[in-house]
Design a protein around this motif. Structure first.
Motif, PDB file in Angstrom:
ATOM      1  N   GLN A  73       0.829  -1.207   0.000  1.00 15.57           N
ATOM      2  CA  GLN A  73       0.000   0.000   0.000  1.00 15.57           C
ATOM      3  C   GLN A  73       0.867   1.262   0.000  1.00 15.57           C
ATOM      4  OE1 GLN A  73      -3.669  -0.227   2.704  1.00 15.57           O
ATOM      5  NE2 GLN A  73      -2.549  -2.086   3.276  1.00 15.57           N
ATOM      6  N   HIS A 132      -4.922  -0.362   5.363  1.00 21.44           N
ATOM      7  CA  HIS A 132      -5.703  -1.598   5.479  1.00 21.44           C
ATOM      8  C   HIS A 132      -4.884  -2.691   6.166  1.00 21.44           C
ATOM      9  CE1 HIS A 132      -8.706  -4.626   4.485  1.00 21.44           C
ATOM     10  NE2 HIS A 132      -7.710  -5.400   4.096  1.00 21.44           N
ATOM     11  N   ASP A 133      -5.503  -3.349   7.113  1.00 23.74           N
ATOM     12  CA  ASP A 133      -4.881  -4.438   7.863  1.00 23.74           C
ATOM     13  C   ASP A 133      -5.305  -5.768   7.252  1.00 23.74           C
ATOM     14  OD1 ASP A 133      -4.062  -6.361   9.667  1.00 23.74           O
ATOM     15  OD2 ASP A 133      -4.968  -5.423  11.432  1.00 23.74           O
ATOM     16  N   TYR A 134      -4.363  -6.488   6.674  1.00 21.79           N
ATOM     17  CA  TYR A 134      -4.683  -7.775   6.044  1.00 21.79           C
ATOM     18  C   TYR A 134      -5.433  -8.701   6.999  1.00 21.79           C
ATOM     19  CZ  TYR A 134      -4.151 -12.389   3.947  1.00 21.79           C
ATOM     20  OH  TYR A 134      -4.419 -13.647   3.426  1.00 21.79           O
ATOM     21  N   GLN A 155      -5.864   5.730   6.904  1.00 22.99           N
ATOM     22  CA  GLN A 155      -6.118   4.372   7.371  1.00 22.99           C
ATOM     23  C   GLN A 155      -5.398   3.382   6.455  1.00 22.99           C
ATOM     24  OE1 GLN A 155      -8.004   3.440  10.086  1.00 22.99           O
ATOM     25  NE2 GLN A 155      -8.398   5.573  10.636  1.00 22.99           N
ATOM     26  N   SER A 206      -7.586  -8.094   9.138  1.00 20.64           N
ATOM     27  CA  SER A 206      -8.975  -7.731   9.425  1.00 20.64           C
ATOM     28  C   SER A 206      -9.960  -8.502   8.558  1.00 20.64           C
ATOM     29  CB  SER A 206      -9.184  -6.228   9.224  1.00 20.64           C
ATOM     30  OG  SER A 206      -9.052  -5.872   7.856  1.00 20.64           O
ATOM     31  N   CYS A 260      -6.003  -8.044   0.667  1.00 24.53           N
ATOM     32  CA  CYS A 260      -5.112  -6.886   0.516  1.00 24.53           C
ATOM     33  C   CYS A 260      -5.487  -6.146  -0.769  1.00 24.53           C
ATOM     34  CB  CYS A 260      -3.663  -7.323   0.443  1.00 24.53           C
ATOM     35  SG  CYS A 260      -2.505  -5.927   0.312  1.00 24.53           S
TER      36      CYS A 260
END
Length: 331
Positions: free
Chosen positions: A166, A318-320, A316, A322, A326
Motif C-alpha cells: 500500500q 488496510h490491515d490484512y 487508514q 482484518s 489486501c
C-alpha cells in the motif's frame, strides 16, 4: 522421544532451574535465537535495558524445539518467576493452556492475543510501519520494481507485506511489488540461504529495493542485497548498521519497548489487550548515520507526513488480518 530430544529437554530444565530467583522476571525467546538481529534480539534489548536501569536480573531461555514451549513456561512459573514474557504468536495455544494453572503469575505475550485474566497481550500495527517503508522503497527505486520477502507464510507476515504494498502504491501507483514467503513452517524464520535465493530471484525480475520481514532469514536477504548492490529494508530492530549505505531503512517494531514495559510494570502489571502503533511510539522507521545519505529530504518529509496522518487517524492503512485480503497485493 529421541536421545537428542531428551538431552535438549534436560538442558532446558537445568538452564531454568539453576539459580532462578523468586520474582525475577523471565523472557522466553522464539525459535531463531536471541541474537537473530531482528525480533528476538529486540526483545533481549528491552530486557537488558530494564536490567541496566534497575540493577536487577532476569531469567531467559532460547528454545531449541517446539516441544520446549510448554516446558519453559511451566518451569519458569514453578520457579516463581514473575512476570514471564514470551516472544511470538506460536506461544498462543500453549499459554492458553498454561496460564490458568498459575493464576498468581503474570504473563505477557507478544504478537498474539490470549484471553486469560493473568495475560497481557501485546500486538503491533505492523502494517502502518510497513506502509511508511513502502513509500520510501518506491521513492528510492530506480526500476519501479520492489520486493518483499517474508518468513513463515502466516496472516501476520501478510499483514507486513500488505502494508508495504500500500505504501509503495501510494508513492508510485505504477510500481510493481514482488512478494515471496520463505516457507510454511517455523524453519522459515531461520533460513538465510533461502532468503538469499529469493532475493536473487527478485533481483532477476527487476527489484532494486527488497524489504525483509523474516527473522533470521532476513540476514541472508540483506547480505545478498548488499552483495548485488541493491537496497534492502530491515525489520523489527534497527538493521541499518549491518550494511551501512545499503540498508535504506528499517521498519522498527518496538518489541524492546513491550518487553521493557512488562518488566518495569512487574508483578501485578495491567493485563489485557495492548496495541502498539505509529501513534504511541510502538512502530516507526530508522534513521541514523548508516542511511542518512540514502534518504532524501523529500522522502523523509513525505514519510513523516504520512506517519502524522496515520497517528491522527486521517490515513487508514488496510490491515490484512482484518479480512484476509489486501487491496494492493495478491498472495
Amino acid at each position: 522421544m529421541t536421545l537428542m530430544t531428551k538431552f535438549l529437554g534436560a538442558a532446558a530444565a537445568t538452564a531454568l532451574s539453576a539459580g532462578a530467583a523468586l520474582a525475577e522476571p523471565a523472557l522466553i525467546f522464539d525459535l531463531g535465537g536471541k541474537f537473530d538481529k531482528s525480533f528476538n534480539e529486540a526483545a533481549f534489548t528491552g530486557a537488558q535495558r530494564w536490567a541496566d536501569e534497575t540493577g536487577e536480573s532476569f531469567r531467559e531461555i532460547e528454545l531449541q524445539s517446539e516441544a520446549q514451549r510448554e516446558q519453559a513456561l511451566r518451569r519458569f512459573a514453578e520457579a516463581g518467576n514473575n512476570p514471564i514474557v514470551m516472544t511470538g504468536f506460536a506461544f498462543g495455544d500453549v499459554l492458553s493452556q498454561v496460564a490458568p494453572d498459575y493464576p498468581e503469575t503474570d504473563f505477557a505475550i507478544i504478537d498474539m492475543v490470549v484471553d486469560q485474566p493473568n495475560v497481557r497481550s501485546v500486538v503491533f500495527n505492523e502494517h502502518e510501519g510497513s506502509y511508511l517503508v513502502g513509500m520510501m522503497a518506491a521513492m528510492a527505486s530506480e526500476s519501479g520494481t520492489v520486493g518483499f520477502i517474508g518468513g513463515m507464510d502466516i496472516p501476520l507476515i501478510r499483514k507486513f507485506a500488505c502494508g508495504y504494498a500500500q505504501g509503495v502504491k501510494a508513492a508510485n501507483a505504477d510500481a510493481t511489488v514482488l512478494a515471496n514467503m520463505t516457507g510454511t513452517t517455523p524453519a522459515a524464520w531461520n533460513d538465510p540461504v533461502k532468503g538469499s535465493e529469493l532475493t536473487k530471484a527478485q533481483i532477476s525480475q527487476g527489484a532494486d529495493v527488497v524489504y525483509a520481514a523474516a527473522g533470521g532469514t532476513g540476514v541472508g536477504v540483506l547480505q545478498t542485497a548488499a552483495d548485488e548492490d541493491i537496497l534492502s529494508i530491515g525489520v523489527d530492530s534497527n538493521q541499518n548498521h549491518l550494511h551501512p549505505g545499503q540498508v535504506l531503512t528499517s521498519m522498527l517494531k518496538r518489541v524492546d519497548n513491550a518487553v521493557y514495559q512488562a518488566f518495569k510494570d512487574g508483578e501485578g502489571m495491567e493485563k489485557g489487550f495492548n496495541v502498539m502503533g505509529v501513534g504511541n511510539g510502538g512502530i516507526g522507521y530508522a534513521m541514523d548515520e548508516n542511511n542518512a545519505d540514502l534518504v532524501t529530504e523529500e522522502m523523509q518529509t513525505a514519510v513523516d507526513e504520512a506517519a502524522a496522518k496515520i497517528a491522527d487517524g486521517s490515513l487508514q492503512v488496510h490491515d490484512y488480518m482484518s479480512d484476509d485480503s489486501c487491496p494492493a497485493l495478491d498472495f
